[in-house]
Design a protein around this motif. Structure first.
Motif, PDB file in Angstrom:
ATOM      1  N   HIS A   1    -103.543  82.920  26.821  1.00 23.20           N
ATOM      2  CA  HIS A   1    -102.425  83.577  28.042  1.00 23.20           C
ATOM      3  C   HIS A   1    -101.289  83.430  27.614  1.00 23.20           C
ATOM      4  O   HIS A   1    -100.263  84.077  27.129  1.00 23.20           O
ATOM      5  CB  HIS A   1    -102.811  83.469  29.477  1.00 23.20           C
TER       6      HIS A   1
ATOM      7  N   VAL B   1    -100.159  85.482  24.278  1.00 26.37           N
ATOM      8  CA  VAL B   1     -99.818  86.987  24.955  1.00 26.37           C
ATOM      9  C   VAL B   1     -98.583  87.279  25.215  1.00 26.37           C
ATOM     10  O   VAL B   1     -97.175  87.448  25.058  1.00 26.37           O
ATOM     11  CB  VAL B   1    -100.647  87.146  26.367  1.00 26.37           C
ATOM     12  N   ALA B   2     -97.929  85.529  26.119  1.00 23.66           N
ATOM     13  CA  ALA B   2     -96.857  85.638  26.969  1.00 23.66           C
ATOM     14  C   ALA B   2     -95.303  85.522  25.891  1.00 23.66           C
ATOM     15  O   ALA B   2     -94.680  86.042  25.447  1.00 23.66           O
ATOM     16  CB  ALA B   2     -96.637  84.549  27.697  1.00 23.66           C
TER      17      ALA B   2
ATOM     18  N   PHE C   1     -94.621  89.149  24.239  1.00 22.77           N
ATOM     19  CA  PHE C   1     -93.824  89.790  24.702  1.00 22.77           C
ATOM     20  C   PHE C   1     -92.358  89.563  25.670  1.00 22.77           C
ATOM     21  O   PHE C   1     -91.658  90.416  25.702  1.00 22.77           O
ATOM     22  CB  PHE C   1     -94.851  90.090  26.696  1.00 22.77           C
TER      23      PHE C   1
ATOM     24  N   SER D   1     -98.379  96.173  43.427  1.00 24.14           N
ATOM     25  CA  SER D   1     -98.150  94.934  42.632  1.00 24.14           C
ATOM     26  C   SER D   1     -97.449  94.395  44.339  1.00 24.14           C
ATOM     27  O   SER D   1     -97.649  94.737  45.339  1.00 24.14           O
ATOM     28  CB  SER D   1     -96.664  94.286  42.629  1.00 24.14           C
TER      29      SER D   1
ATOM     30  N   VAL E   1     -92.566  93.165  31.095  1.00 30.03           N
ATOM     31  CA  VAL E   1     -93.972  93.140  31.093  1.00 30.03           C
ATOM     32  C   VAL E   1     -94.347  91.908  31.161  1.00 30.03           C
ATOM     33  O   VAL E   1     -95.369  91.677  31.300  1.00 30.03           O
ATOM     34  CB  VAL E   1     -94.311  94.612  29.757  1.00 30.03           C
ATOM     35  N   GLY E   2     -93.632  90.951  29.838  1.00 24.71           N
ATOM     36  CA  GLY E   2     -94.462  89.784  29.968  1.00 24.71           C
ATOM     37  C   GLY E   2     -94.106  88.528  31.114  1.00 24.71           C
ATOM     38  O   GLY E   2     -95.589  88.377  31.512  1.00 24.71           O
TER      39      GLY E   2
ATOM     40  N   GLN F   1     -94.943  90.010  34.427  1.00 28.48           N
ATOM     41  CA  GLN F   1     -96.020  89.956  35.138  1.00 28.48           C
ATOM     42  C   GLN F   1     -97.038  89.732  34.630  1.00 28.48           C
ATOM     43  O   GLN F   1     -98.064  89.083  35.889  1.00 28.48           O
ATOM     44  CB  GLN F   1     -95.953  92.055  34.818  1.00 28.48           C
ATOM     45  N   TYR F   2     -97.102  89.781  33.329  1.00 27.26           N
ATOM     46  CA  TYR F   2     -98.476  89.423  32.710  1.00 27.26           C
ATOM     47  C   TYR F   2     -98.789  87.887  32.594  1.00 27.26           C
ATOM     48  O   TYR F   2     -99.395  86.918  33.386  1.00 27.26           O
ATOM     49  CB  TYR F   2     -98.386  88.977  31.175  1.00 27.26           C
ATOM     50  N   VAL F   3     -97.436  87.078  32.891  1.00 24.65           N
ATOM     51  CA  VAL F   3     -97.508  85.675  32.859  1.00 24.65           C
ATOM     52  C   VAL F   3     -97.515  85.107  34.921  1.00 24.65           C
ATOM     53  O   VAL F   3     -98.597  84.268  34.854  1.00 24.65           O
ATOM     54  CB  VAL F   3     -96.210  85.198  32.222  1.00 24.65           C
TER      55      VAL F   3
ATOM     56  N   ARG G   1     -99.336  86.858  36.635  1.00 22.24           N
ATOM     57  CA  ARG G   1    -100.683  87.044  36.362  1.00 22.24           C
ATOM     58  C   ARG G   1    -102.356  85.946  35.982  1.00 22.24           C
ATOM     59  O   ARG G   1    -102.767  86.324  36.572  1.00 22.24           O
ATOM     60  CB  ARG G   1    -101.182  88.059  36.632  1.00 22.24           C
ATOM     61  N   THR G   2    -101.400  85.320  35.423  1.00 21.15           N
ATOM     62  CA  THR G   2    -102.135  84.730  34.815  1.00 21.15           C
ATOM     63  C   THR G   2    -102.014  83.005  34.519  1.00 21.15           C
ATOM     64  O   THR G   2    -102.697  82.253  34.158  1.00 21.15           O
ATOM     65  CB  THR G   2    -102.204  85.076  32.948  1.00 21.15           C
TER      66      THR G   2
END
Length: 339
Positions: free
Chosen positions: A92, A95-96, A99, A140, A189-190, A192-194, A196-197
């Motif tokens: 994870h 990916v962070a 982005f 969201s 985008v980053g 939102q990803y962070v 959630r993960t």
């Protein structure tokens, strides 16, 4: 743009009993550190522009990541903290890192090949607008209010004013401008990803952020030699600019913001975001001699007002108790401001 926050034991946010341990007061007042952080992040766009004079954009970004990572790893060693463990966490974080660090840092560096640092700094301030747009489009738990949607529309009107859309974008390079705006969108985008993960991973913010920057550095180390010419000379001024961009604008800036959030809270610390484009514009005009037309500052003010409105909530909700449970919204966003 929400900053990092210091890690705390689960009971720290809920206990009402005073602590018997002595409280260590910072050597500098928080207002001084706030001003210093604004200057460092505001000057980051100037550092990128100067670094581009001697190095390919990917190597400017690689140097930035390398020096920033070095600062955090040294701090981890001094504090005797470890990097995160577990393949899932590192996956994870990779990916962070892409982005929130490698991609936007690189895009801003490429953008400044053809656009002024002042414009890059203003495009950077559009990140909350992209975040709000993402919240509208993607289902969201953070539903937008009318006020926040209005802020979104106002902010993008400000972007059009900055670009001089009614007169062919005031001679600005369309590709460079697009790259800067995509870079600011990458942060959203980053984030939102962070969210959630990377919640409740059980690691300190310093540890997680150090791992994230380390992975971003590895990503650039693999990509830069393939897509850019390796530097053969290292002129002093561009090299110092990249060093300042990484060590100060990424590494030390994280540590300063880390302390600010812990001392005065995320809302106050977050206000540094609104000073960055002002300083970036001032530095670009005063030091680099970049041209400034009336629509740039006027549009920038509208962008910042719109961005501020998108951050407002209808009501105040309490964060979960314990610093570690808030990691997702704070540990990685620190690396975004400044380029």
């Amino acid at each position: 743009m929400t900053p990092a926050t210091a890690s705390a034991p689960p009971s720290a946010a809920t206990t009402a009993e005073p602590s018997s341990a002595p409280v260590r007061r910072p050597l500098l007042d928080w207002r001084i550190r706030f001003g210093a952080l604004s200057l460092v992040w505001g000057f980051s766009f100037l550092f990128i522009k100067v670094g581009n004079e001697a190095f390919a954009p990917l190597y400017v970004t690689f140097g930035r990541m390398l020096f920033g990572t070095a600062v955090l790893l040294v701090t981890l060693a001094v504090k005797r903290e470890r990097l995160p463990r577990g393949a899932r966490v590192w996956g994870h974080l990779a990916v962070a890192a892409f982005f929130l660090n490698a991609l936007p840092f690189s895009l801003f560096a490429y953008a400044e090949l053809t656009i002024p640092s002042t414009l890059a700094g203003i495009c950077n301030a559009a990140s909350p607008l992209w975040g709000m747009l993402l919240a509208v489009v993607v289902v969201s738990d953070d539903r937008p209010t009318r006020q926040r949607v209005a802020g979104l529309g106002l902010g993008f009107i400000g972007v059009l004013i900055v670009l001089g859309a009614w007169q062919g974008f005031s001679g600005q390079d369309p590709l460079g401008t697009a790259l800067a705006l995509i870079a600011s969108a990458s942060y959203a985008v980053g984030w939102q990803y962070v969210r959630r993960t990377l919640s409740d991973m059980g690691h300190s913010h310093l540890s997680m952020s150090g791992g994230q920057l380390l992975l971003g550095t590895v990503q650039l180390a693999l990509v830069a030699p393939v897509f850019a010419a390796t530097p053969t000379s290292f002129p002093a001024l561009p090299l110092l600019s990249v060093l300042a961009l990484g060590a100060l604008g990424t590494g030390v800036a994280f540590l300063v913001q880390y302390g600010l959030v812990d001392e005065v809270g995320p809302t106050t610390a977050m206000m540094v975001t609104y000073f960055v484009p002002v300083i970036a514009t001032t530095a670009g005009v005063a030091i680099l001699g970049e041209h400034l037309t009336w629509n740039t500052p006027v549009g920038a003010v509208i962008v910042l007002i719109g961005a501020a409105l998108t951050q407002r909530r209808a009501g105040t909700s309490r964060a979960p108790s314990g610093g570690r449970s808030r990691a997702a919204s704070r540990i990685v966003r620190i690396h975004r401001t400044g380029s």
